[in-house]
Design an enzyme around this catalytic site. Structure first.
Site, PDB file in Angstrom:
ATOM      1  N   ILE A 108      47.230  26.288  43.341  1.00  0.00           N
ATOM      2  CA  ILE A 108      46.979  27.712  43.264  1.00  0.00           C
ATOM      3  C   ILE A 108      47.267  28.129  41.830  1.00  0.00           C
ATOM      4  CG2 ILE A 108      49.324  28.195  44.098  1.00  0.00           C
ATOM      5  CD1 ILE A 108      48.305  30.828  45.236  1.00  0.00           C
ATOM      6  N   SER A 109      46.349  28.861  41.208  1.00  0.00           N
ATOM      7  CA  SER A 109      46.480  29.219  39.799  1.00  0.00           C
ATOM      8  C   SER A 109      47.647  30.187  39.575  1.00  0.00           C
ATOM      9  CB  SER A 109      45.188  29.875  39.293  1.00  0.00           C
ATOM     10  OG  SER A 109      44.116  28.973  39.317  1.00  0.00           O
ATOM     11  N   PRO A 110      48.230  30.202  38.367  1.00  0.00           N
ATOM     12  CA  PRO A 110      49.263  31.185  38.055  1.00  0.00           C
ATOM     13  C   PRO A 110      48.716  32.599  38.215  1.00  0.00           C
ATOM     14  CG  PRO A 110      49.161  29.488  36.363  1.00  0.00           C
ATOM     15  CD  PRO A 110      47.959  29.293  37.225  1.00  0.00           C
TER      16      PRO A 110
END
Length: 414
Positions: free
Chosen positions: A90-92
């Site tokens: 999951i991206s920042p």
């Protein structure tokens, strides 16, 4: 560069993970989680260039902790990537907000997302546009995200399993397209499915060297609006089979370690997540004329640059690391790990963190000096991320001529 609180990438040592577990993300109740979410938006997003008030409001509202595995929820409101299984992340939150802002969304937009992953990006988009169509190639991730959408009542998200390279032709044309995995080039079907005048935000390039690009479609062609270094998981499926530049060897080289190569707006090529840092002319460090300067006045705030490299621990036993450094009034931050240094975070094939290596830490005042270290490479390593800078310390640090040389294992490790 704008000030930001120290964001911790997902590639961390167990000691730093332990330190984080005693912080704000221990919150368990809905009220505590909401407070942590608000703090994240104010300290990690609003101060780092996210100006769209609607996006900030949505980021305060969408429960990111519902989109990460239970074991990682204590870290849900740190500005960091987290593994979600199947080699995906999951991206920042900052990257989610930045890409959303670059889309220039309108309430009536029909948006395509390629790479559903956890579903968090689609959830953010759904609060800002009319319809979101999202495609995920991993069946388990697609099913998990769809279940989360249903549980949270996101009725305008349409999700399906499939090869995102091909888009979703039945739902086209799209006003905006966002791609959260990296192909070598923009897939032709996505260009064809983008409405004239529409925008696409996509990371493109090689496995470890990519550019996050924003394009506008004009006269059936993509015109680049902006680009900057980044690092995403690769797009699989058709995109992977069409790659022409595949990583070769047991370790890839550091790109632009002398900071001489610049993109537009003075952005150093090859380096991403650059915070409170700038390229500076430096005639004192031959042979180059430029170096990277990191500066920070607030203990715990971030000043860094990152770069990812390929690393196969079965074939490489150690790294010889060398970097030239100069320091002025450098002091450690409020926590033990907030020290000026160079870190190498190793990760395995599932992108889980492994023991890290480092050069430093550096303190006080000193003129240009060569700093060296030998770093052991875990046999499970399948990649690494370099983090260079003050990393929560205060003062000014100059860095130049970074090189990393891999030593092959005497007997290949299996």
């Amino acid at each position: 560069m704008p000030n930001r609180r120290f964001p911790v990438p997902f590639l961390l040592s167990p000691l730093i993970f332990l330190a984080l577990s005693t912080g704000v993300c221990r919150a368990q109740s809905e009220g505590e989680l909401a407070a942590a979410r608000t703090l994240m938006v104010e300290s990690e997003l609003a101060t780092a260039g996210i100006k769209d008030r609607a996006i900030l409001a949505v980021m305060r509202d969408v429960p990111r902790h519902r989109f990460v595995p239970p074991a990682s929820r204590r870290y849900a409101y740190h500005d960091m990537s987290l593994p979600i299984g199947h080699g995906q992340t999951i991206s920042p939150p900052f990257i989610v907000a930045q890409m959303t802002q670059q889309l220039a969304l309108k309430p009536q937009d029909n948006v395509l997302e390629v790479g559903t992953g956890s579903g968090y990006q689609a959830a953010v988009l759904s609060r800002l546009v009319k319809e979101v169509h999202t495609v995920e190639i991993v069946e388990e991730l697609a099913a998990r995200a769809t279940k989360t959408f249903e549980e949270l009542g996101y009725a305008n998200i349409h999700a399906r399993m499939g090869d995102g390279f091909l888009g979703w032709p039945e739902a086209a044309p799209f006003d905006k397209i966002i791609v959260t995995c990296s192909p070598e080039r923009v897939p032709k079907p996505l260009v064809e499915q983008l409405r004239e005048g529409g925008r696409i935000v996509i990371p493109v390039g090689e496995r470890y060297q990519q550019l996050l690009c924003t394009f506008t479609k004009r006269d059936d062609k993509l015109v680049v609006e902006s680009r900057e270094p980044t690092y995403f998981v690769p797009m699989t499926g058709s995109a992977e089979s069409l790659r022409e530049k595949l990583p070769t060897g047991a370790a890839t080289r550091v790109v632009n370690g002398d900071f001489e190569q610049l993109l537009e707006r003075g952005i150093p090529a090859g380096w991403y997540y650059v915070r409170q840092a700038a390229i500076e002319q430096s005639l004192a460090r031959p042979p180059g004329k430029q170096c990277m300067r990191f500066s920070n006045a607030v203990p715990g705030w971030n000043s860094q640059a990152m770069q990812s490299i390929g690393m196969d621990g079965r074939e490489v036993s150690e790294l010889a690391v060398e970097v030239w450094v100069q320091a002025k009034e450098v002091r450690g931050g409020e926590l033990p790990h907030q020290q000026a240094r160079l870190l190498i975070h190793f990760f395995d094939e599932n992108r889980a963190p492994l023991p890290q290596g480092e050069v430093g830490p550096w303190h006080g005042n000193f003129a240009w000096a060569r700093q060296q270290a030998t770093v052991d490479v875990p046999s499970q390593a399948r990649g690494a991320t370099i983090v260079l800078g003050l990393l929560g310390a205060t003062g000014t640090l100059w860095c130049d001529d970074l090189t990393i040389r891999a030593s092959p294992a005497s007997t290949a490790r299996k």
